[in-house]
Design an enzyme around this catalytic site. Structure first.
Site, PDB file in Angstrom:
ATOM      1  N   HIS A   1      -2.924   6.942   3.396  1.00  0.00           N
ATOM      2  CA  HIS A   1      -3.427   5.674   2.873  1.00  0.00           C
ATOM      3  C   HIS A   1      -4.775   5.379   3.505  1.00  0.00           C
ATOM      4  O   HIS A   1      -4.975   5.569   4.712  1.00  0.00           O
ATOM      5  CB  HIS A   1      -2.435   4.559   3.172  1.00  0.00           C
ATOM      6  CG  HIS A   1      -2.949   3.197   2.850  1.00  0.00           C
ATOM      7  ND1 HIS A   1      -3.519   2.892   1.642  1.00  0.00           N
ATOM      8  CD2 HIS A   1      -2.986   2.058   3.596  1.00  0.00           C
ATOM      9  CE1 HIS A   1      -3.895   1.618   1.645  1.00  0.00           C
ATOM     10  NE2 HIS A   1      -3.577   1.098   2.818  1.00  0.00           N
TER      11      HIS A   1
ATOM     12  N   CYS B   1       0.804  -1.218   0.000  1.00  0.00           N
ATOM     13  CA  CYS B   1       0.000   0.000   0.000  1.00  0.00           C
ATOM     14  C   CYS B   1       0.841   1.274   0.000  1.00  0.00           C
ATOM     15  O   CYS B   1       0.319   2.359  -0.254  1.00  0.00           O
ATOM     16  CB  CYS B   1      -0.940   0.005   1.207  1.00  0.00           C
ATOM     17  SG  CYS B   1      -2.040  -1.425   1.276  1.00  0.00           S
TER      18      CYS B   1
ATOM     19  N   ASN C   1     -10.121  -0.253   0.940  1.00  0.00           N
ATOM     20  CA  ASN C   1      -8.675  -0.192   0.781  1.00  0.00           C
ATOM     21  C   ASN C   1      -8.303  -0.648  -0.624  1.00  0.00           C
ATOM     22  O   ASN C   1      -8.402  -1.829  -0.955  1.00  0.00           O
ATOM     23  CB  ASN C   1      -8.011  -1.086   1.838  1.00  0.00           C
ATOM     24  CG  ASN C   1      -6.490  -1.047   1.790  1.00  0.00           C
ATOM     25  OD1 ASN C   1      -5.892  -0.501   0.861  1.00  0.00           O
ATOM     26  ND2 ASN C   1      -5.858  -1.631   2.787  1.00  0.00           N
TER      27      ASN C   1
END
Length: 356
Positions: free
Chosen positions: A250, A112, A280
């Site tokens: 994030h 990520c 996500n």
């Protein structure tokens, strides 16, 4: 050699199929309230096409915004942990689909944190004077890997892509400084097991992948790691938290985002949050949120924008952007994904049958 590497174009691509919490609750033991209270996620997108198609559309939109032709791109980086193929790279597929035939291409897998890692690499390569026009894309199709019998992970992820164009600039703009790190001793806290050359391809149900992670350990390390990287960046640039105009973290969990803001003593009104809409999307979360902030007018000329991420590895990263003069695309692209004739549940139906 260029002193700075400015972001001159931006674009995103979200697949049209929406998978709501209630729809997930119709096939696994969970509920909308359970998902929202633990993650902040209301819905996510499910892609009906490979990740390279998402990257292609986001990339074409970013090129149009910068008024850059595909032939002029000399560097193409795709941040992804869900590649179309292991060989060749997803970036090679994207190059062919976009027509960026003069570009050097490669994938970068930092989980990520991949977009910040890739932006750091592109910035350094532009500032070296060797490259002039870089296309940096974060693209993921994580729903393809999910184990739908595990409600702790299946509800968290979604698909999407975001992209930026980076070009040399004499004006103080672009990524001014970033700091990257990794806590490899905790690598097992987030993984897709038995996928790769360390796995056993002959076990039963080899194709039944799944994301596994230790949520408590990741939460602890994520907040600490992003805060640490952010403090390094601000200290290097001689800035304080009050000098930050916007934070784009994030998008993994609303609690992590809120904890990061609290540790930095930054009000949530200055933090970009869209996890409720997309879940996500790994390396795609930051560029997607950046594009949406620009589209909504929340980013102004000269703004200082803090990026912060953590991911599988466990990688961590932070960077400080200074926004340039332009917040409006020079051109708009007509690039679109092919039509989707299935619902989100129908798209993931085979993997649900395989894992339930």
């Amino acid at each position: 050699m260029a002193k700075y590497a400015a972001i001159t174009g931006w674009g995103k691509c979200l697949p049209p199929a929406v998978l709501t919490n209630d729809q997930i609750a119709s096939v696994i033991d969970t509920s909308d309230e359970w998902i929202r209270s633990r993650s902040g996620i209301h819905e996510r997108r499910v892609s009906h096409v490979p990740g390279s198609d998402l990257a292609m559309v986001a990339g074409q939109r970013a090129l149009a915004a910068a008024d850059v032709k595909p032939d002029d791109v000399d560097l193409l980086i795709v941040a992804t942990c869900t590649p179309d193929t292991v060989i060749p790279s997803t970036a090679a597929h994207v190059q062919r689909k976009i027509g960026a035939r003069n570009a050097a291409v490669f994938d970068l897998n930092a989980g990520c944190s991949g977009f910040i890692y890739s932006l750091e690499v592109a910035t350094a390569m532009i500032r070296s004077g060797t490259y002039r026009k870089a296309l940096v894309i974060g693209s993921e199709r994580i729903t393809w890997f999910l184990n739908w019998s595990n409600r702790d992970t299946a509800v968290l992820f979604g698909d999407g892509a975001g992209a930026v164009v980076v070009e040399p600039s004499g004006q103080e703009s672009g990524l001014l400084y970033s700091h990257l790190g990794c806590e490899g001793e905790a690598a097992d806290a987030l993984q897709i097991p038995n996928f790769g050359t360390a796995g056993d391809r002959y076990v039963e149900n080899y194709a039944a992948f799944g994301v596994q992670f230790d949520g408590r350990e990741i939460f602890r390390r994520a907040v600490k790691g992003m805060t640490h990287e952010t403090e390094i960046v601000l200290d290097k640039l001689g800035l304080a938290q009050t000098d930050i105009d916007r934070i784009i973290p994030h998008q993994a969990n609303i609690r992590i985002i809120e904890s990061l803001a609290k540790h930095l003593s930054v009000d949530m009104s200055r933090v970009e949050v869209n996890i409720q809409n997309y879940g996500n999307t790994s390396a795609a979360t930051i560029p997607i949120a950046l594009v949406e902030a620009l589209e909504a007018g929340r980013i102004k000329t000269g703004d200082r924008i803090l990026l912060a991420a953590f991911g599988a590895g466990l990688t961590r990263a932070a960077g400080l952007l200074r926004w340039g003069d332009r917040t409006v695309p020079l051109r708009l692209s007509d690039a679109e994904l092919p039509p989707c004739n299935q619902t989100a549940l129908e798209i993931v139906g085979d993997s649900i049958k395989l894992t339930l």
